[in-house]
Design an enzyme around this catalytic site. Structure first.
Site: not given
Ligand code: SAH
Length: 214
Positions: A61
């Site tokens: 993000s």
């Molecule tokens: N906070 C992270 C943003 C990650 S993007 C950063 O700054 O890097 C969102 C993430 O949520 C992705 O890696 C995706 O695979 C994960 N995600 C999506 N659905 C999910 C679920 N049901 N349980 C756990 N993670 C999930």
């Protein structure tokens, strides 16, 4: 590149002028080496004012969005926090600077593994990584003082509100797959109050209480 200098400029130009005033939050952003969480070929963009790709169709993000979500959790230092959507692990590291213990859940095993390696290299010892469907929360360590969801959800997953302590806060982007409202829910006994802050765009939360896998 002088990442240390870029990091301080990021705080001064992207966070403070947009109203991030919590000194503990700002200190965490001055501390965490964001370039370590970004793929090597785009490391020079690590402190740019935007989200970046991290592989597996997922993103790290934008710094400002990480800061807004962190601020809304109002962490004081002694909390146990649940994070859903580990991704790169950058938000996880910021949380680890600000509370006692972080449980972070990611559905894609390769991302969880990579984040774990980065975090271990940086020396954090107060984070537990779980590969699972985070829409079901993580019952084993519940209840939590705060829960943060870093993927977009059509509605608030019930298990997450159930795993929140009385007085606890949940920060989650709620909306369709194109745009969401950053929503903060506070639990007061068996009642919940919610408020919406900014519009945002996150990748979908895929799981039992989120979007169905395609
Ligand atoms: N906070 C992270 C943003 C990650 S993007 C950063 O700054 O890097 C969102 C993430 O949520 C992705 O890696 C995706 O695979 C994960 N995600 C999506 N659905 C999910 C679920 N049901 N349980 C756990 N993670 C999930």
């Amino acid at each position: 590149m002088d990442f240390e200098a870029l990091r301080q400029v990021m705080v001064e130009t992207q966070l403070i002028p947009r109203g991030i005033a919590d000194q503990r939050v700002l200190a965490a952003f001055r501390q965490v080496a964001r370039q370590e969480f970004v793929p090597a070929d785009i490391r020079s963009a690590a402190y740019d004012d935007c989200a970046l790709p991290i592989g597996d169709n997922q993103t790290i993000s934008q710094p400002y969005m990480v800061a807004v979500m962190t601020k809304l959790l109002k962490l004081k230092g002694l909390e146990t926090v649940l994070e859903i959507g580990t991704g790169s692990g950058y938000q996880t590291a910021i949380l680890a600077e600000l509370c006692q213990k972080v449980y972070t859940v990611e559905r894609l095993a390769p991302l969880s593994q990579k984040a774990k390696e980065t975090i271990n290299k940086l020396g954090y010892r107060n984070i537990e990584f779980i590969t699972a469907d985070g829409t079901e929360g993580f019952q084993k360590a519940a209840p939590y003082d705060a829960i943060i969801v870093t993927a977009a959800c059509p509605s608030i997953p019930k298990p997450l509100t159930e795993q929140l302590k009385d007085g606890g806060r949940l920060v989650i982007p709620v909306g369709d797959t194109f745009q969401q409202m950053l929503t903060t829910l506070t639990k007061q006994g068996d009642k919940f109050s919610t408020f919406e802050s900014v519009a945002c765009v996150f990748v979908p939360l895929v799981g039992k209480y989120g979007w169905k896998p395609t």
